[in-house]
Design a protein around this motif. Sequence first.
Motif, PDB file in Angstrom:
ATOM      1  N   PRO A 284       0.639  -1.149   0.023  1.00 45.78           N
ATOM      2  CA  PRO A 284       0.106  -0.032  -0.108  1.00 45.78           C
ATOM      3  C   PRO A 284       0.789   1.099   0.055  1.00 45.78           C
ATOM      4  O   PRO A 284       1.936   1.298   0.668  1.00 45.78           O
ATOM      5  N   ASP A 285       0.466   2.347  -0.702  1.00 44.49           N
ATOM      6  CA  ASP A 285       0.837   3.496  -0.874  1.00 44.49           C
ATOM      7  C   ASP A 285       0.217   4.438   0.146  1.00 44.49           C
ATOM      8  O   ASP A 285      -1.315   4.595   0.138  1.00 44.49           O
ATOM      9  N   PRO A 286       0.728   4.893   1.221  1.00 47.71           N
ATOM     10  CA  PRO A 286       0.049   5.887   2.399  1.00 47.71           C
ATOM     11  C   PRO A 286      -0.466   7.059   1.835  1.00 47.71           C
ATOM     12  O   PRO A 286      -1.236   7.530   2.506  1.00 47.71           O
ATOM     13  N   ASP A 287       0.003   7.521   0.794  1.00 46.08           N
ATOM     14  CA  ASP A 287      -0.574   8.582   0.134  1.00 46.08           C
ATOM     15  C   ASP A 287      -1.725   8.227  -0.601  1.00 46.08           C
ATOM     16  O   ASP A 287      -2.208   9.515  -1.330  1.00 46.08           O
ATOM     17  N   ILE A 288      -2.064   7.190  -0.909  1.00 46.13           N
ATOM     18  CA  ILE A 288      -3.302   7.069  -1.830  1.00 46.13           C
ATOM     19  C   ILE A 288      -4.372   6.413  -0.759  1.00 46.13           C
ATOM     20  O   ILE A 288      -4.131   5.137  -0.204  1.00 46.13           O
ATOM     21  N   VAL A 289      -5.579   6.802  -0.683  1.00 52.20           N
ATOM     22  CA  VAL A 289      -6.671   6.075   0.141  1.00 52.20           C
ATOM     23  C   VAL A 289      -7.757   5.907  -0.818  1.00 52.20           C
ATOM     24  O   VAL A 289      -8.059   6.660  -1.595  1.00 52.20           O
ATOM     25  N   PRO A 290      -8.736   4.924  -0.455  1.00 55.98           N
ATOM     26  CA  PRO A 290      -8.377   4.080   0.526  1.00 55.98           C
ATOM     27  C   PRO A 290      -7.510   2.977   0.025  1.00 55.98           C
ATOM     28  O   PRO A 290      -7.484   2.679  -1.015  1.00 55.98           O
ATOM     29  N   PRO A 291      -6.839   2.398   1.207  1.00 58.23           N
ATOM     30  CA  PRO A 291      -5.981   1.323   0.757  1.00 58.23           C
ATOM     31  C   PRO A 291      -6.656  -0.012   0.364  1.00 58.23           C
ATOM     32  O   PRO A 291      -7.831  -0.258   0.696  1.00 58.23           O
ATOM     33  N   ILE A 292      -6.023  -0.753  -0.299  1.00 53.53           N
ATOM     34  CA  ILE A 292      -6.634  -2.214  -0.394  1.00 53.53           C
ATOM     35  C   ILE A 292      -6.383  -2.969   0.738  1.00 53.53           C
ATOM     36  O   ILE A 292      -5.204  -2.876   1.427  1.00 53.53           O
ATOM     37  N   THR A 293      -7.512  -3.777   1.189  1.00 54.72           N
ATOM     38  CA  THR A 293      -7.360  -4.514   2.431  1.00 54.72           C
ATOM     39  C   THR A 293      -7.436  -5.824   2.203  1.00 54.72           C
ATOM     40  O   THR A 293      -8.245  -6.461   1.798  1.00 54.72           O
ATOM     41  N   THR A 294      -6.628  -6.451   3.006  1.00 55.63           N
ATOM     42  CA  THR A 294      -6.491  -8.018   2.986  1.00 55.63           C
ATOM     43  C   THR A 294      -7.615  -8.557   3.870  1.00 55.63           C
ATOM     44  O   THR A 294      -7.812  -7.949   5.144  1.00 55.63           O
ATOM     45  N   PRO A 295      -8.183  -9.689   3.660  1.00 55.64           N
ATOM     46  CA  PRO A 295      -9.059 -10.321   4.530  1.00 55.64           C
ATOM     47  C   PRO A 295      -8.396 -10.625   5.899  1.00 55.64           C
ATOM     48  O   PRO A 295      -6.986 -11.181   5.755  1.00 55.64           O
ATOM     49  N   ILE A 296      -8.752 -10.701   6.983  1.00 57.54           N
ATOM     50  CA  ILE A 296      -8.145 -10.954   8.225  1.00 57.54           C
ATOM     51  C   ILE A 296      -8.116 -12.446   8.369  1.00 57.54           C
ATOM     52  O   ILE A 296      -9.153 -13.077   8.211  1.00 57.54           O
ATOM     53  N   MET A 297      -6.766 -12.963   8.216  1.00 60.68           N
ATOM     54  CA  MET A 297      -6.903 -14.395   8.268  1.00 60.68           C
ATOM     55  C   MET A 297      -6.434 -14.839   9.830  1.00 60.68           C
ATOM     56  O   MET A 297      -5.690 -14.317  10.351  1.00 60.68           O
ATOM     57  N   HIS A 298      -7.020 -15.770  10.317  1.00 60.82           N
ATOM     58  CA  HIS A 298      -6.794 -16.282  11.844  1.00 60.82           C
ATOM     59  C   HIS A 298      -5.478 -16.901  11.778  1.00 60.82           C
ATOM     60  O   HIS A 298      -4.792 -17.481  10.716  1.00 60.82           O
ATOM     61  N   GLU A 299      -4.864 -16.869  12.794  1.00 60.87           N
ATOM     62  CA  GLU A 299      -3.372 -17.383  13.096  1.00 60.87           C
ATOM     63  C   GLU A 299      -3.788 -18.838  13.282  1.00 60.87           C
ATOM     64  O   GLU A 299      -4.789 -19.342  13.730  1.00 60.87           O
ATOM     65  N   ALA A 300      -2.929 -19.796  12.672  1.00 61.01           N
ATOM     66  CA  ALA A 300      -3.032 -21.239  12.476  1.00 61.01           C
ATOM     67  C   ALA A 300      -3.168 -21.674  13.920  1.00 61.01           C
ATOM     68  O   ALA A 300      -4.070 -22.632  14.377  1.00 61.01           O
TER      69      ALA A 300
END
Length: 373
Positions: A284-300
Amino acid sequence: MSSRAESTHFRLYEFVKTALIKIFVSPYATVCDLYCGAGVDTDKWDDSQIGHYIGIDASTSGISEAQDIWESQKKGCPADFCNVDPCVENLESYLQDKGIPADIVCCLQHLQLCFETEERARSLLRNVSSLLRPGGYFFGITPDSSTIWAKYQKNVEASHNKVGGMKPNVVPNCIRSESYMITFEVEEEKFPLFGKKYQLKFANDAGSEIHCLVHFPSFIRLAREVGLEYVEIQNLTEFYDDNRAQFAGMFHNAGPNFVDARGRLLPRSFDILGLYTTFIFQKPDPDIVPPITTPIMHEASHVPEEREWQGSSWRHQTSVVVVVDEEKNGHTEPSSIAINGKIAEQEKGILGPGPADLRFSEAFAPDYTRHAG
């Protein structure tokens, strides 16, 4: 031309690499090519008019051959080559004076070898993140473990359903089609997150390739930990259908054995392409909004059942934002999908086409000229 270069699977794979490069790479881009091999993609990179090429490979002979090809053909942009393993070494320390950060980091082959252990996969992704500029993309091709494991599970189920059933503790370890055979080194019904090895042998090939299954939820989770946001993972048959108008001509020109008169994949082409998937991540580029957001994956460690991942169940996670309602059988179930703060009209699987505003011409056409030179 070698028999391998004439084979159907090799030519199909080459076409997909060409298509990905055409989609992603703009003139003047700095490209870092992981596991570049013996320079087989040299002409593709030259045709895309990039500004700087960096080839990295663990093979001494491969990197030497790639460098010789680039220099002997006097390609149109400067190139650097580095003989190191991206899964082991700290690439940033080797490339400080080589024109990084890069606009593009790609891995068009051998990503699957990095999933022999979690540490190897983590090391690769840490290197990718350190080499990419903000806004840059990491993309490539890898065997589609969801497809392979689903086929394997069907074999297991069919064996159980035979009269008399299977012998105790015996699990079939092969997948066969007209085009290939896949043999797992260890017979088991569970899919471990890392180190699940198999051999892939294509028809008419003398030898076989050894791969590891890529556990996609772990891939996404590890990428997110190092600051890479998930954009898309897409089976190559779906990738082709999405881009048929643009690339069907390439298949037609190559001969009559890939697509029909309307540009649809013939069964053998569909079978081979279906073994592979693209993957796309962005830093992600902090100067560009909104950022692409990854699905939250649970810790194994918090989801024990993740180590028993079955087939393509995980694909039902959204490709943008998952609002978790509950967990069923160890897999997250989305209750709604948010895109830029709004609920999407239609849920998209993680292997589906994804939101239009995250794809191709707009999302993958940054202005590289400001980074050139």
